[in-house]
Design an enzyme around this catalytic site. Structure first.
Site, PDB file in Angstrom:
ATOM      1  N   ARG A  38     -14.242 -41.615  51.964  1.00 47.75           N
ATOM      2  CA  ARG A  38     -15.444 -41.322  52.989  1.00 47.75           C
ATOM      3  C   ARG A  38     -15.060 -42.312  54.268  1.00 47.75           C
ATOM      4  O   ARG A  38     -15.271 -42.237  55.321  1.00 47.75           O
ATOM      5  CB  ARG A  38     -16.838 -41.789  52.468  1.00 47.75           C
ATOM      6  CG  ARG A  38     -17.068 -40.735  51.410  1.00 47.75           C
ATOM      7  CD  ARG A  38     -18.100 -41.263  50.341  1.00 47.75           C
ATOM      8  NE  ARG A  38     -18.705 -40.091  49.741  1.00 47.75           N
ATOM      9  CZ  ARG A  38     -18.095 -39.475  48.713  1.00 47.75           C
ATOM     10  NH1 ARG A  38     -16.898 -39.768  48.144  1.00 47.75           N
ATOM     11  NH2 ARG A  38     -18.617 -38.562  48.148  1.00 47.75           N
ATOM     12  N   LYS A  94     -11.845 -44.751  44.959  1.00 44.35           N
ATOM     13  CA  LYS A  94     -11.137 -43.343  45.628  1.00 44.35           C
ATOM     14  C   LYS A  94     -12.410 -42.599  46.438  1.00 44.35           C
ATOM     15  O   LYS A  94     -11.941 -42.134  47.502  1.00 44.35           O
ATOM     16  CB  LYS A  94     -10.806 -42.415  44.303  1.00 44.35           C
ATOM     17  CG  LYS A  94     -10.015 -41.212  44.653  1.00 44.35           C
ATOM     18  CD  LYS A  94      -9.053 -40.480  43.832  1.00 44.35           C
ATOM     19  CE  LYS A  94      -9.926 -40.187  42.559  1.00 44.35           C
ATOM     20  NZ  LYS A  94     -10.404 -38.884  42.835  1.00 44.35           N
ATOM     21  N   ASP A 141     -17.268 -38.961  35.969  1.00 42.38           N
ATOM     22  CA  ASP A 141     -15.814 -39.091  35.811  1.00 42.38           C
ATOM     23  C   ASP A 141     -15.407 -39.803  34.546  1.00 42.38           C
ATOM     24  O   ASP A 141     -14.168 -39.958  34.276  1.00 42.38           O
ATOM     25  CB  ASP A 141     -15.169 -39.824  37.286  1.00 42.38           C
ATOM     26  CG  ASP A 141     -15.123 -38.756  38.370  1.00 42.38           C
ATOM     27  OD1 ASP A 141     -15.261 -37.633  38.167  1.00 42.38           O
ATOM     28  OD2 ASP A 141     -15.438 -39.185  39.504  1.00 42.38           O
ATOM     29  N   ARG A 146     -12.552 -30.281  31.067  1.00 41.45           N
ATOM     30  CA  ARG A 146     -12.562 -31.631  30.252  1.00 41.45           C
ATOM     31  C   ARG A 146     -12.969 -31.472  29.128  1.00 41.45           C
ATOM     32  O   ARG A 146     -12.730 -32.326  28.191  1.00 41.45           O
ATOM     33  CB  ARG A 146     -12.798 -32.856  31.199  1.00 41.45           C
ATOM     34  CG  ARG A 146     -11.933 -33.039  32.372  1.00 41.45           C
ATOM     35  CD  ARG A 146     -12.544 -34.184  33.200  1.00 41.45           C
ATOM     36  NE  ARG A 146     -11.313 -34.501  34.344  1.00 41.45           N
ATOM     37  CZ  ARG A 146     -11.477 -35.043  35.365  1.00 41.45           C
ATOM     38  NH1 ARG A 146     -12.850 -35.408  35.597  1.00 41.45           N
ATOM     39  NH2 ARG A 146     -10.665 -35.385  36.246  1.00 41.45           N
TER      40      ARG A 146
END
Length: 424
Positions: free
Chosen positions: A26, A21, A315, A346
């Site tokens: 980019r 992703k 992540d 989170r």
């Protein structure tokens, strides 16, 4: 609501995950800023990448899909962008909003960027400050540094900027503005964050200076169209790396995954926990290291995960928390306060989810302490409409007695629309 039932057998098979992703965003951005045709293959079909594609269509770039999944971008340089007719909707994508801010900072028109309720809660002052110093005018909602952002671009000047927090999104926004600015822009990072933008600048014919934790670009550069094949997303692969690693006897191969050393913290941590992960057939594709990841399941052990790994692993903490919940002993995760400012808080979401599955968790302002157990207790769980929390809890369901029920499972489409097809 989505129900994931406990797996009765070791996991076996070869799988592929969507294109990375971060690299996808980019590739679309630099292809749109370049002169000439760029062909982008293996772009993720997730909503986040599609928001970036639509944003550049709104800005007047001709983008089409031909020959199956290949994206064709007909770039006309920085001057090829035109003022959009409406507000640009970034959806849930912080990457779209922050990187687009860097692009628009140097364009001579005004644009408003907005997003969903989750994105409206995420901090944008971190891009407003450096881009404003360069000469752009950025105004957040009621002066709070939150979206929607109104960006009036213009003539920029290069700056020297010391980043208070390692962030590839903020660094990339400054680099995109710096490519349009007068003079040199120099960025100092507290830790080296993912370097996809630096690699992409070079790939599209630009120059970027690298010196330890300093990154620099000269303004006024012209980029040229390029063909880019996007490797599999290691953040998406991580769910299946953990699933295979925590179920003894499992053996899973995830094909053609990007293993950029600024992104491979999840592999290092799982290996430290005792996981057997082998990189097979390593090669380079458009400047990015790529390999098949072969994982063999075994019992893991708890470890300490410090702040030095944050930039390489940001992540993957939700799914690593599931690995910790099924490991022998205690895992301590520290220095991750940034997790409170993602699509959800989170740290809070992980704590609630694991506790509902019978796991002993201590929540701290900047981390978690997790005491592992042999199996999890099935339950209904909340995703907080956060795609990474939902997918992590789904993997937990494979190891929970009776499985789990996830309240909002549709949010996985943001990054991994085919996730449940692979889990099922």
């Amino acid at each position: 609501m989505k129900r994931v039932l406990q797996s009765k057998k070791p996991l076996r098979g070869d799988i592929s995950v969507p294109g990375d992703k971060s690299i996808g965003h980019r590739a679309v951005i630099f292809g749109s800023m370049a002169h000439g045709l760029s062909r982008i293959s293996n772009l993720s079909g997730g909503e986040d990448n599609l928001r970036t594609v639509q944003a550049f269509k709104d800005l007047g770039v001709k983008i089409s899909t031909e020959e199956g999944e290949t994206l064709y971008i007909e770039g006309k340089g920085w001057e090829g962008l035109t003022a959009p007719k409406n507000i640009i909707d970034c959806g849930n994508s912080g990457t779209t909003m922050r990187l687009l801010s860097g692009v628009l900072a140097g364009r001579p028109f005004t644009t408003i960027l907005d997003g969903d309720q989750s994105l409206r809660r995420r901090p944008m002052q971190r891009v407003i400050d450096p881009l404003s110093r360069m000469g752009a005018n950025l105004v957040g909602r009621d002066g709070t540094g939150l979206a929607p952002l109104e960006i009036s671009g213009g003539r920029l000047k290069g700056i020297e900027y010391s980043m208070p927090i390692a962030s590839a999104q903020v660094k990339s926004a400054i680099l995109l503005a710096g490519l349009q600015a007068e003079g040199v822009t120099i960025i100092e990072e507290p830790q080296n964050s993912r370097n996809h933008s630096e690699l992409m600048i070079k790939g599209f014919g630009g120059e970027v200076g690298l010196d330890g934790r300093h990154v620099s670009v000269q303004g006024g550069q012209t980029l040229h169209g390029k063909d880019v094949r996007i490797p599999g997303d290691i953040s998406s692969a991580a769910f299946f790396l953990v699933a295979a690693a925590v179920i003894p006897g499992s053996q899973v191969v995830v094909r053609r995954v990007g293993v950029n050393p600024t992104r491979d913290g999840v592999i290092e941590i799982l290996r430290r926990m005792g996981a057997e992960i082998e990189l097979v057939g390593a090669t380079m594709e458009t400047g990015e290291p790529v390999a098949d990841l072969k994982v063999t399941g075994r019992r893991l052990k708890g470890v300490e995960i410090g702040s030095e790994l944050v930039a390489r692993t940001i992540d993957e903490y939700p799914i690593l928390a599931i690995a910790a919940a099924l490991a022998d002993g205690v895992t301590v995760i520290s220095g991750v306060k940034e997790l409170r400012f993602k699509e959800s808080d989170r740290i809070l979401a992980i704590t609630e989810g694991l506790r509902s599955l019978g796991v002993e968790v201590e929540e701290r302002e900047d981390g978690l302490t997790i005491r592992g157990r042999e199996t999890l207790q099935g339950n209904k769980v909340r995703s907080f409409s956060d795609h990474r929390i939902a997918m992590s809890l789904a993997i937990a369901g494979l190891c929970a007695e009776g499985g789990v029920e996830i309240d909002d499972a549709q949010c996985v489409a943001i990054s991994f629309p085919t996730f449940f097809d692979l889990v099922d």
